[in-house]
Design a protein around this motif. Structure first.
Motif, mmCIF file in Angstrom:
data_model
loop_
_atom_site.group_PDB
_atom_site.id
_atom_site.type_symbol
_atom_site.label_atom_id
_atom_site.label_comp_id
_atom_site.label_asym_id
_atom_site.label_seq_id
_atom_site.Cartn_x
_atom_site.Cartn_y
_atom_site.Cartn_z
ATOM 1 N N ASP A 3 36.760 54.998 48.855
ATOM 2 C CA ASP A 3 36.890 55.139 47.451
ATOM 3 C C ASP A 3 38.339 54.317 46.829
ATOM 4 O O ASP A 3 38.570 53.573 46.334
ATOM 5 N N GLU A 4 39.421 54.842 48.109
ATOM 6 C CA GLU A 4 40.769 54.149 47.742
ATOM 7 C C GLU A 4 40.592 53.018 48.355
ATOM 8 O O GLU A 4 41.478 52.631 47.149
ATOM 9 N N LYS A 5 39.814 52.413 49.371
ATOM 10 C CA LYS A 5 40.407 51.094 49.547
ATOM 11 C C LYS A 5 39.492 50.377 48.278
ATOM 12 O O LYS A 5 39.851 49.186 47.950
ATOM 13 N N MET A 6 38.231 50.701 48.035
ATOM 14 C CA MET A 6 37.592 50.349 46.740
ATOM 15 C C MET A 6 38.750 49.878 45.142
ATOM 16 O O MET A 6 38.448 48.815 44.837
ATOM 17 N N GLU A 7 39.394 50.734 45.382
ATOM 18 C CA GLU A 7 39.824 51.440 43.831
ATOM 19 C C GLU A 7 41.193 50.451 44.375
ATOM 20 O O GLU A 7 41.541 49.617 43.025
ATOM 21 N N TYR A 8 42.184 50.312 45.561
ATOM 22 C CA TYR A 8 43.168 49.819 45.760
ATOM 23 C C TYR A 8 42.327 48.322 45.700
ATOM 24 O O TYR A 8 43.681 46.947 44.990
ATOM 25 N N GLY A 9 41.401 47.161 45.707
ATOM 26 C CA GLY A 9 40.491 46.298 45.980
ATOM 27 C C GLY A 9 40.623 45.802 44.696
ATOM 28 O O GLY A 9 40.528 44.795 44.896
ATOM 29 N N VAL A 10 40.236 46.546 43.804
ATOM 30 C CA VAL A 10 39.866 46.700 42.300
ATOM 31 C C VAL A 10 41.375 46.112 41.781
ATOM 32 O O VAL A 10 41.207 44.994 41.073
ATOM 33 N N GLU A 11 42.199 46.948 42.010
ATOM 34 C CA GLU A 11 43.878 46.904 41.275
ATOM 35 C C GLU A 11 44.521 45.654 41.745
ATOM 36 O O GLU A 11 44.976 44.960 40.918
ATOM 37 N N GLY A 12 44.185 45.784 43.199
ATOM 38 C CA GLY A 12 44.894 44.273 43.829
ATOM 39 C C GLY A 12 44.177 42.557 43.021
ATOM 40 O O GLY A 12 44.829 42.256 42.667
ATOM 41 N N ARG A 13 43.168 42.870 42.744
ATOM 42 C CA ARG A 13 42.085 41.428 42.306
ATOM 43 C C ARG A 13 43.189 41.444 41.026
ATOM 44 O O ARG A 13 42.990 40.432 40.114
ATOM 45 N N ILE A 14 43.055 42.939 39.999
ATOM 46 C CA ILE A 14 43.561 42.762 38.992
ATOM 47 C C ILE A 14 44.697 42.064 38.540
ATOM 48 O O ILE A 14 45.107 41.033 38.249
ATOM 49 N N ASP A 15 45.570 42.804 39.551
ATOM 50 C CA ASP A 15 47.206 42.152 39.548
ATOM 51 C C ASP A 15 46.919 40.675 40.151
ATOM 52 O O ASP A 15 47.616 39.550 39.404
ATOM 53 N N LEU A 17 44.672 38.695 39.519
ATOM 54 C CA LEU A 17 44.225 37.521 38.354
ATOM 55 C C LEU A 17 45.614 37.608 37.407
ATOM 56 O O LEU A 17 45.752 36.849 36.151
ATOM 57 N N GLU A 18 45.883 39.224 36.544
ATOM 58 C CA GLU A 18 47.004 38.846 35.918
ATOM 59 C C GLU A 18 48.015 37.806 36.103
ATOM 60 O O GLU A 18 49.229 36.820 35.175
ATOM 61 N N ILE A 19 48.744 37.379 37.693
ATOM 62 C CA ILE A 19 49.683 36.445 38.124
ATOM 63 C C ILE A 19 49.074 35.009 37.526
ATOM 64 O O ILE A 19 49.889 34.721 37.248
ATOM 65 N N ARG A 20 47.722 34.411 37.859
ATOM 66 C CA ARG A 20 47.256 33.286 37.643
ATOM 67 C C ARG A 20 47.298 33.107 36.055
ATOM 68 O O ARG A 20 47.701 32.460 35.444
ATOM 69 N N VAL A 21 46.748 34.532 35.498
ATOM 70 C CA VAL A 21 46.960 33.555 34.188
ATOM 71 C C VAL A 21 48.321 33.665 33.578
ATOM 72 O O VAL A 21 48.382 32.814 32.338
ATOM 73 N N ALA A 22 49.904 34.782 33.568
ATOM 74 C CA ALA A 22 50.600 34.015 33.696
ATOM 75 C C ALA A 22 51.462 33.128 33.599
ATOM 76 O O ALA A 22 51.932 31.841 33.228
ATOM 77 N N PHE A 23 50.674 32.773 35.254
ATOM 78 C CA PHE A 23 51.216 30.907 35.757
ATOM 79 C C PHE A 23 50.536 29.481 34.173
ATOM 80 O O PHE A 23 50.774 28.986 34.447
ATOM 81 N N GLN A 24 48.877 30.265 34.250
ATOM 82 C CA GLN A 24 47.964 29.230 33.004
ATOM 83 C C GLN A 24 48.915 29.258 32.410
ATOM 84 O O GLN A 24 49.126 28.029 31.321
ATOM 85 N N ASP A 25 49.964 30.541 31.515
ATOM 86 C CA ASP A 25 49.881 30.080 30.039
ATOM 87 C C ASP A 25 51.210 29.103 30.796
ATOM 88 O O ASP A 25 51.604 28.920 29.381
ATOM 89 N N ASP A 26 52.476 30.052 31.271
ATOM 90 C CA ASP A 26 53.215 29.013 31.939
ATOM 91 C C ASP A 26 52.769 27.098 31.416
ATOM 92 O O ASP A 26 53.885 26.318 30.457
ATOM 93 N N ALA A 27 51.938 26.972 32.694
ATOM 94 C CA ALA A 27 51.366 25.606 32.371
ATOM 95 C C ALA A 27 51.665 25.456 31.327
ATOM 96 O O ALA A 27 51.370 24.264 30.900
ATOM 97 N N ILE A 28 50.162 25.945 30.474
ATOM 98 C CA ILE A 28 50.126 25.208 29.092
ATOM 99 C C ILE A 28 51.115 25.478 28.134
ATOM 100 O O ILE A 28 51.011 24.537 27.240
ATOM 101 N N ASP A 29 51.704 26.102 28.397
ATOM 102 C CA ASP A 29 53.246 26.313 27.346
ATOM 103 C C ASP A 29 54.331 24.799 28.045
ATOM 104 O O ASP A 29 54.608 24.361 26.572
ATOM 105 N N ALA A 30 53.922 23.834 28.512
ATOM 106 C CA ALA A 30 54.239 23.574 29.865
ATOM 107 C C ALA A 30 54.280 21.930 29.162
ATOM 108 O O ALA A 30 54.912 21.004 28.108
ATOM 109 N N LEU A 31 52.642 21.545 29.117
ATOM 110 C CA LEU A 31 51.783 21.202 29.002
ATOM 111 C C LEU A 31 51.930 20.658 27.069
ATOM 112 O O LEU A 31 52.430 19.997 26.600
#
Length: 79
Positions: A3-15, A17-31
Motif C-alpha cells: 500500500d505504501e508503494k502504491m500510495e507513493y506511486g500515486v503521489e509521485g504521479r500527481i507531483d 503532473l503538477e510539474i508538467r502543468v506548471a511548465f505548460q502554464d509558463d509556455a502558454i504565458d510566453a506564447l
C-alpha cells in the motif's frame, strides 16, 4: 508495504503532473506574450500601409485621378 508503494506511486504521479502543468502554464504565458506583441505589430504595420496608400493616392496627378489607384500597375522607380 504494498500500500505504501502504491500510495507513493500515486503521489509521485500527481507531483509529476503538477510539474508538467506548471511548465505548460509558463509556455502558454510566453506564447500569449508573443502573440500579443505580434498583434500590436501587425496593427501598426496595417496603419502604416493605410497611411502610405493614402499618401500615394493623394500624390497621384489630377488627370489620372479618374482611374482607380492600383499599386500593381505602378512602375518601380528603378525601371
Amino acid at each position: 508495504m504494498k500500500d505504501e508503494k502504491m500510495e507513493y506511486g500515486v503521489e509521485g504521479r500527481i507531483d509529476e503532473l503538477e510539474i508538467r502543468v506548471a511548465f505548460q502554464d509558463d509556455a502558454i504565458d510566453a506564447l500569449n506574450k508573443v502573440i500579443t506583441a505580434q498583434d500590436k505589430r501587425i496593427k501598426l504595420l496595417e496603419e502604416a500601409i493605410r497611411h502610405l496608400y493614402q499618401e500615394v493616392k493623394e500624390r497621384q496627378p489630377a488627370d489620372e485621378s479618374s482611374q482607380a489607384f492600383n499599386p500593381v500597375n505602378e512602375v518601380p522607380p528603378h525601371y
